[in-house]
Write an enzyme that holds these catalytic residues in place. Structure first.
Site, PDB file in Angstrom:
ATOM      1  N   PHE A  36      -0.465  -8.496   4.568  1.00 23.35           N
ATOM      2  CA  PHE A  36       0.852  -7.852   4.443  1.00 23.35           C
ATOM      3  C   PHE A  36       0.776  -6.464   3.800  1.00 23.35           C
ATOM      4  O   PHE A  36       1.677  -6.069   3.038  1.00 23.35           O
ATOM      5  CB  PHE A  36       1.810  -8.745   3.633  1.00 23.35           C
ATOM      6  CG  PHE A  36       1.644 -10.211   3.906  1.00 23.35           C
ATOM      7  CD1 PHE A  36       1.958 -10.724   5.149  1.00 23.35           C
ATOM      8  CD2 PHE A  36       1.147 -11.064   2.945  1.00 23.35           C
ATOM      9  CE1 PHE A  36       1.786 -12.069   5.435  1.00 23.35           C
ATOM     10  CE2 PHE A  36       0.959 -12.408   3.211  1.00 23.35           C
ATOM     11  CZ  PHE A  36       1.289 -12.913   4.450  1.00 23.35           C
ATOM     12  N   CYS A  37      -0.294  -5.713   4.073  1.00 20.70           N
ATOM     13  CA  CYS A  37      -0.454  -4.363   3.492  1.00 20.70           C
ATOM     14  C   CYS A  37      -0.382  -4.405   1.971  1.00 20.70           C
ATOM     15  O   CYS A  37       0.181  -3.490   1.342  1.00 20.70           O
ATOM     16  CB  CYS A  37       0.585  -3.389   4.042  1.00 20.70           C
ATOM     17  SG  CYS A  37       0.495  -3.169   5.808  1.00 20.70           S
ATOM     18  N   ALA A  38      -0.919  -5.460   1.395  1.00 18.20           N
ATOM     19  CA  ALA A  38      -0.966  -5.555  -0.075  1.00 18.20           C
ATOM     20  C   ALA A  38      -2.285  -6.238  -0.434  1.00 18.20           C
ATOM     21  O   ALA A  38      -2.303  -7.275  -1.103  1.00 18.20           O
ATOM     22  CB  ALA A  38       0.233  -6.352  -0.586  1.00 18.20           C
ATOM     23  N   HIS A  89       0.830  -1.223   0.000  1.00 14.66           N
ATOM     24  CA  HIS A  89       0.000   0.000   0.000  1.00 14.66           C
ATOM     25  C   HIS A  89       0.863   1.271   0.000  1.00 14.66           C
ATOM     26  O   HIS A  89       0.436   2.312  -0.497  1.00 14.66           O
ATOM     27  CB  HIS A  89      -0.917   0.038   1.228  1.00 14.66           C
ATOM     28  CG  HIS A  89      -1.878  -1.122   1.294  1.00 14.66           C
ATOM     29  ND1 HIS A  89      -2.397  -1.719   0.166  1.00 14.66           N
ATOM     30  CD2 HIS A  89      -2.396  -1.789   2.345  1.00 14.66           C
ATOM     31  CE1 HIS A  89      -3.198  -2.708   0.535  1.00 14.66           C
ATOM     32  NE2 HIS A  89      -3.215  -2.777   1.846  1.00 14.66           N
TER      33      HIS A  89
END
Ligand code: PMP
Length: 506
Positions: free
Chosen positions: A397-399, A144
C-alpha cells in the site's frame, strides 16, 4: 490569530440527514457492475477497495454536469460561459475551504491529481521559504507520498515510532517520542508532516495536538488528509489558535470524485514572496521578452494553466452533498460498520488483523488490513476476486517501512521478491490484504467478505491447488483455468465501435 468560518454542518433534523445518507449510499457509478466468477456464475461485484480510490458519486456527477452545459475556459468575464465558469471555479475553491473549516487566512489550491502533488509542492515551498530549518519530522505510519517528497526536497527526515496498545498492536503516533524528537530538533525543525489516518491500519492521529507541539518551537504542521477526508470531519482551526493546522492536503479521487484535482489548503502567508513553483499563462500581469510579473493573488499564482474544471466541480459538488448529510453522521455510520467488521474478522481462525483492535485506544476509519495464517496475501486477494467477486487490495500500500515493521521485518535485507514459493509467507513476500469501506458499503458486504475469508481459512488447500504463483515480484497469483483478460471486459476501441454502430443505425 485565526477567525473562524461558519460551521459547515447542516442544521437539518437528524432523521432527515439519515434519510439523505440512505439516498446518497445508493448513488454511485459501478454498484451494479457484474463479473463472471471462477465457478461460472456472474455476480455483482462487492467493492471493498475505497482506500485506494472510491467510486464516483452519481448525484455529484449530475450536479457537475449541469455546470458543464455552460463549459468554456475561465479567465474571461466577457461571454456568459466564461464568466460563469470563472464564478463556479471560485465557488469550488470556497466550498473546499469551508469543508475543512478554513478561514480567510487560508487559500485552497487545486494541484495535481491527489495528495502526492500537494505534498511535493509544499515540501518545495516550505524548504525555499524557511532555509534555516532543514529537518522534517514525520511518522512510521506514513504513505510514501508523505515521506519521500520531504526526503527529496526538505532535508533530513526523522521518523517517529508508533505507540502500542496493551495487546502489543501498533496504534497512533507515540506522542512522547514525538515530543522528544521535536525538542531535539527544535531550532532546525521546519515542519511536522503527519497523516490524519493511516492507509494501512486506518488509525487516526491527534493532528491538532501535534500542531500545538510543532508551533511551540516555531515549526509548522502539514497534514495528509488523503485517507481521512471522506470518512471523518476535519477542521483546520482546532479548539485553540495554536492548534490550527498550517497545511492540509486532499485527494479528490478518495472523496468520491475520481478525475478531480488534488487540493492544498494552506495558510496564505506561507507563500509570501515565493516565486510560484510553475509559471505560464493565467497568472501573469505583464510579460515582455526580458521579464514577467506574476499576480499576487492566491490561489491564482499557484494555479497556472487551464484548470481541470469538470474535476473541480465534481469534487466541490460531492463535498456539498457530504456537508448536507453531515460528516459527523457519515463518521458515526462508518464507525459502527468498522466495529462490526473488526468483530467479524477477528473471530476468523488464523486471521491476524494489524493495528490496535481497540477503537477506544486508537480510533480508526474503515480500513482493515490482515493476513490469513499460512496463506500469501496475493493468493487470498485473488481468491476473493475469482470466487467471491470481492475487490480488495494487497501488498504494501505504498507504505513499505510501516508494513515491514508490522510484519516484524527489521529491514529490507533478506527480502527476495522473486523467491515467492507456493509456501511463501508475508515475511518472504512482504504484504497484507486490505478491506476498506466507503459510503456505499453495508453489513451485507462485510458479511460477504467475512464469510469468504472464513471459508478460505477453513479450506486453504482446496483453493491453493487451483493457483500458481506468478513470481513477478509482487506476490501475485493466477488461477490455473479461470482468467478474464481485461480486454474481454471492455476496450475503448470497442466502445467507439458501439457508438458508430448506434449512430449509423439510427
Ligand atoms: N497519503 C495517504 C494516506 C494515502 O492513502 C494516499 C493514497 N493511497 C496518498 C497519500 C497519495 O495520494 P494520491 O495517490 O491521491 O496522490
Amino acid at each position: 490569530m485565526f477567525s473562524t468560518v461558519p460551521a459547515a454542518t447542516t442544521h437539518r433534523p437528524r432523521a432527515e440527514r439519515l434519510q439523505l445518507l440512505e439516498a446518497l449510499r445508493t448513488s454511485f457509478d459501478g454498484l451494479d457492475t457484474t463479473y463472471e466468477r471462477a465457478d461460472g456464475t456472474r455476480q455483482r461485484r462487492i467493492y471493498l477497495d475505497s482506500a485506494a480510490s472510491n467510486l464516483r458519486c452519481t448525484a455529484a456527477r449530475a450536479m457537475a454536469d449541469r455546470a458543464m452545459q455552460h463549459y468554456a475556459n475561465t479567465h474571461s468575464q466577457l461571454h456568459m460561459g466564461a464568466s460563469l465558469m470563472t464564478a463556479l471555479y471560485d465557488e469550488a475553491h470556497a466550498i473546499v475551504r469551508r469543508f475543512v473549516g478554513a478561514p480567510e487566512a487560508y487559500t485552497a489550491i487545486f494541484c495535481g491529481t491527489g495528495v502526492t502533488g500537494g505534498l511535493n509542492r509544499m515540501a518545495r515551498v516550505l524548504t525555499a521559504q524557511r532555509p534555516s530549518r532543514d529537518v522534517v519530522i514525520t511518522t512510521m505510519m506514513e504513505h510514501h507520498a508523505n515521506d519521500l517528497p520531504h526526503r527529496k526536497h526538505a532535508g533530513r527526515v526523522v521518523h517517529v515510532p508508533l505507540a502500542h496498545d496493551p495487546d502489543g498492536e501498533a496504534g497512533r503516533v507515540d506522542m512522547d517520542a514525538l515530543r522528544r524528537a521535536i525538542r531535539t530538533h527544535a531550532d532546525r525543525l521546519n515542519y511536522v508532516a503527519v497523516t490524519a489516518a493511516s492507509n494501512v491500519t486506518g488509525i487516526t492521529n491527534p493532528v491538532h495536538e501535534i500542531a500545538r507541539l510543532a508551533h511551540d518551537v516555531g515549526a509548522l504542521c502539514v497534514v495528509d488528509a488523503a485517507q481521512s477526508a471522506a470518512h471523518s470531519p476535519i477542521r483546520i482551526t482546532g479548539d485553540r489558535d495554536d492548534e490550527a493546522l498550517d497545511v492540509v492536503c486532499l485527494s479528490g479521487h478518495k472523496i468520491y470524485a475520481p478525475g478531480s484535482p488534488g487540493v492544498i489548503v494552506a495558510r496564505k502567508d506561507l507563500f509570501a514572496g515565493h516565486e510560484p513553483e510553475e509559471v505560464g499563462g493565467g497568472i501573469v500581469e505583464f510579460v515582455d521578452t526580458e521579464r514577467y510579473t506574476v499576480t499576487d493573488a492566491l490561489p491564482d499564482r499557484e494555479e497556472t494553466g487551464t484548470p481541470n474544471l469538470p474535476g473541480a466541480f465534481l469534487l466541490a459538488s460531492m463535498l456539498l452533498l457530504m456537508e448536507r448529510v453531515g460528516m459527523d453522521l457519515i463518521a458515526e455510520d462508518e464507525r459502527a460498520l468498522t466495529q462490526y467488521a473488526m468483530e467479524r474478522f477477528t473471530a476468523i481462525d488464523g486471521l491476524h488483523l494489524y493495528g490496535s483492535h481497540r477503537l477506544e485506544v486508537a480510533e480508526r476509519i474503515g480500513v482493515l488490513t490482515f493476513n490469513l495464517e499460512g496463506l500469501p496475501h496475493g493468493l487470498v486477494t485473488a481468491i476473493l476476486n475469482d470466487y467471491f467477486g470481492i475487490a480488495v487490495r494487497n501488498e504494501c500500500f505504498c507504505a513499505q517501512p510501516f508494513v515491514r515493521q508490522l510484519l516484524g521485518i527489521a529491514d529490507a535485507t533478506g527480502v527476495a521478491p522473486d523467491s515467492c514459493l507456493d509456501t511463501c509467507t508475508p515475511q518472504a513476500q512482504p504484504g497484507m490484504v486490505r478491506v476498506s469501506l466507503g459510503l456505499y458499503n453495508t453489513r451485507a458486504d462485510v458479511d460477504a467478505a467475512a464469510d469468504a475469508l472464513a471459508d478460505i481459512a477453513a479450506r486453504p488447500d482446496a483453493y491453493r491447488s487451483k493457483y500458481r504463483a506468478l513470481r513477478n515480484g509482487h506476490g501475485d497469483w493466477a488461477h490455473t483455468d479461470f482468467n478474464v483478460p481485461p480486454h474481454e471486459l471492455l476496450t475503448l476501441e470497442g466502445a467507439a465501435d458501439d457508438w458508430v454502430r448506434d449512430a449509423l443505425s439510427s
